[in-house]
Design an enzyme around this catalytic site. Structure first.
Site, PDB file in Angstrom:
ATOM      1  N   GLY A 181     -38.004  96.167 -55.371  1.00 48.33           N
ATOM      2  CA  GLY A 181     -39.423  96.415 -55.098  1.00 48.33           C
ATOM      3  C   GLY A 181     -39.686  97.921 -55.027  1.00 48.33           C
ATOM      4  O   GLY A 181     -40.676  98.425 -55.565  1.00 48.33           O
TER       5      GLY A 181
ATOM      6  N   GLY B 256     -19.783 103.623 -47.197  1.00 45.62           N
ATOM      7  CA  GLY B 256     -18.638 102.729 -47.392  1.00 45.62           C
ATOM      8  C   GLY B 256     -17.578 103.375 -48.270  1.00 45.62           C
ATOM      9  O   GLY B 256     -17.654 104.565 -48.602  1.00 45.62           O
TER      10      GLY B 256
ATOM     11  N   TYR C 205     -20.749  85.488 -50.518  1.00 44.31           N
ATOM     12  CA  TYR C 205     -20.624  86.728 -51.295  1.00 44.31           C
ATOM     13  C   TYR C 205     -20.905  86.454 -52.778  1.00 44.31           C
ATOM     14  O   TYR C 205     -21.764  87.091 -53.386  1.00 44.31           O
ATOM     15  CB  TYR C 205     -19.218  87.279 -51.106  1.00 44.31           C
ATOM     16  CG  TYR C 205     -18.947  88.596 -51.793  1.00 44.31           C
ATOM     17  CD1 TYR C 205     -19.527  89.778 -51.318  1.00 44.31           C
ATOM     18  CD2 TYR C 205     -18.091  88.680 -52.891  1.00 44.31           C
ATOM     19  CE1 TYR C 205     -19.258  91.002 -51.927  1.00 44.31           C
ATOM     20  CE2 TYR C 205     -17.817  89.900 -53.496  1.00 44.31           C
ATOM     21  CZ  TYR C 205     -18.398  91.057 -53.021  1.00 44.31           C
ATOM     22  OH  TYR C 205     -18.119  92.269 -53.624  1.00 44.31           O
TER      23      TYR C 205
ATOM     24  N   ALA D 125     -24.381  97.065 -57.883  1.00 41.77           N
ATOM     25  CA  ALA D 125     -22.929  96.917 -57.794  1.00 41.77           C
ATOM     26  C   ALA D 125     -22.638  95.425 -57.698  1.00 41.77           C
ATOM     27  O   ALA D 125     -22.535  94.859 -56.614  1.00 41.77           O
ATOM     28  CB  ALA D 125     -22.401  97.656 -56.574  1.00 41.77           C
TER      29      ALA D 125
END
Ligand code: NAD
Ligand code: UDP
Length: 310
Positions: free
Chosen positions: A102, A12, A145, A114
């Protein structure tokens, strides 16, 4: 010493810059992405580096690898993209965090989340400090979100207290720069793309709402510094540029810097769109010596150059 570092969302906008910097610092980087909003083009220049691996994987599914550090960036960040499949966005933040935490627990890796200034919602205090709990609509269009990220923070804290996982929570404020997706929908890329095409610049609302934009290079330096802090520094820590300005000012600046013929037009303000936002970074500055060095005009010029060339 060369570290093995896993970056989710590595193809990204932010992730690709992070992978590049970590490689330049001599580390081995595993870039994990499902390419929902990320693109191979963002990391194509890294593929020839033998210490870089690009892996197609969706973090809503478990993943296993040996690593020293994990940066968990996998999650669409622009309102258009995260609302496209709201349930998937929640799953990415919540199940993605469970899987990465995990993994961190099992392999004893340090893990950075983030997180986002969106955890403050439409804030009633200004500038925002980490002590502020936020003003989030739990059922609104942005909640997939915001609440996903809030739940992720809770998961990080609980894996830390219950399982002694080494965590860092970074609350990232608006960041911009090269490799933003041209159809990303966020304001800086929208305005620049519109200006370069001499199309109308779409201001939502009257443009008096404010944001504080950080250039990507500054942000990435800060994220790595946070990861490298002592184990007892877990955050949350705000990170962003405290220089605040209105969206109307941004539109005018983009028109000026591109020399565009575009006109400004006004569209309705989306529901729950925060009216103001500016980070208080004093807590961050107690643990790292960091301040953004790229001025808005310089950062916009670099971003405009990028969009001209794609
Ligand atoms: P982006 O959309 O460019 O990057 C997100 C990346 O995650 C993409 O490559 C996407 O394909 C990937 N991804 C999404 N869902 C995934 C899944 N289920 N499995 C694997 N990969 C997945 O956005 P960005 O601006 O680079 O944001 C990166 C991170 O930083 C996000 O977590 C975002 O919430 C956070 N953040 C960004 C900003 C900002 O202003 N850029 C501000 C606050 C927080
Ligand atoms: N915005 C705008 N025109 C656009 C895109 C966004 O006026 O084409 C506004 C948006 O309503 C918000 C601000 O710019 O008030 C920042 O939007 P963005 O989606 O970049 O980030 P966020 O709202 O998540 O901070």
């Amino acid at each position: 010493m060369k570290k093995k570092i896993l970056v989710t969302g590595g193809a990204g906008f932010l992730g690709s810059h992070l992978c590049e910097k970590l490689l330049n610092e001599g580390n081995e980087v595993f870039c994990l992405d499902n390419f929902f909003t990320g693109q191979k083009r963002n990391v194509i220049h890294l593929l020839s580096n033998p210490y870089f691996e690009l892996i197609r994987h969706d973090i809503t599914m478990p993943f296993f690898i040996e690593a020293d550090e994990i940066y968990n960036l996998g999650c669409p960040a622009s309102p258009v993209h995260y609302q496209y499949n709201a349930i998937k966005t929640i799953k990415t933040s919540v199940m993605g965090s469970v899987h990465m935490l995990g993994l961190a627990k099992r392999i004893k890796a340090k893990i950075l989340q983030a997180s986002t200034s969106e955890v403050y919602g439409d804030p009633e205090i200004h500038p925002q400090t980490e002590e502020y709990w936020g003003n989030v609509n739990p059922i609104g269009p942005r909640s997939c979100y915001d609440e996903g990220k809030r739940c992720a923070e809770s998961l990080f804290m609980n894996y830390h207290t219950q399982n002694q996982v080494k965590i860092k929570i970074a609350r990232i404020f608006n960041t911009y720069g090269p490799r933003m997706h041209p159809n990303d929908g966020r304001v800086v890329s929208n305005f620049i793309v519109q200006a370069l095409k001499n199309e109308d610049i779409t201001i939502y609302g009257d443009g008096s709402q404010t944001r504080s934009f950080c250039f990507v290079d500054d942000l990435i330096d800060g994220l790595i510094d946070i990861m490298n802090t002592a184990d007892d520094i877990i955050g949350p820590l705000n990170i962003g540029n405290p220089h605040e300005f209105s969206i109307r000012y941004l539109a005018e600046k983009v028109i000026q810097l591109t020399g565009s013929q575009s006109k400004i037009i006004y569209r309705p303000l989306p529901q729950d769109d925060p009216m103001q936002r500016k980070p208080d970074i004093s807590k961050l500055n107690q643990v790292i010596d960091w301040a953004p060095t790229t001025q808005l005009e310089e950062g916009l010029r670099k971003t405009i150059e990028y969009f001209k060339n794609i």
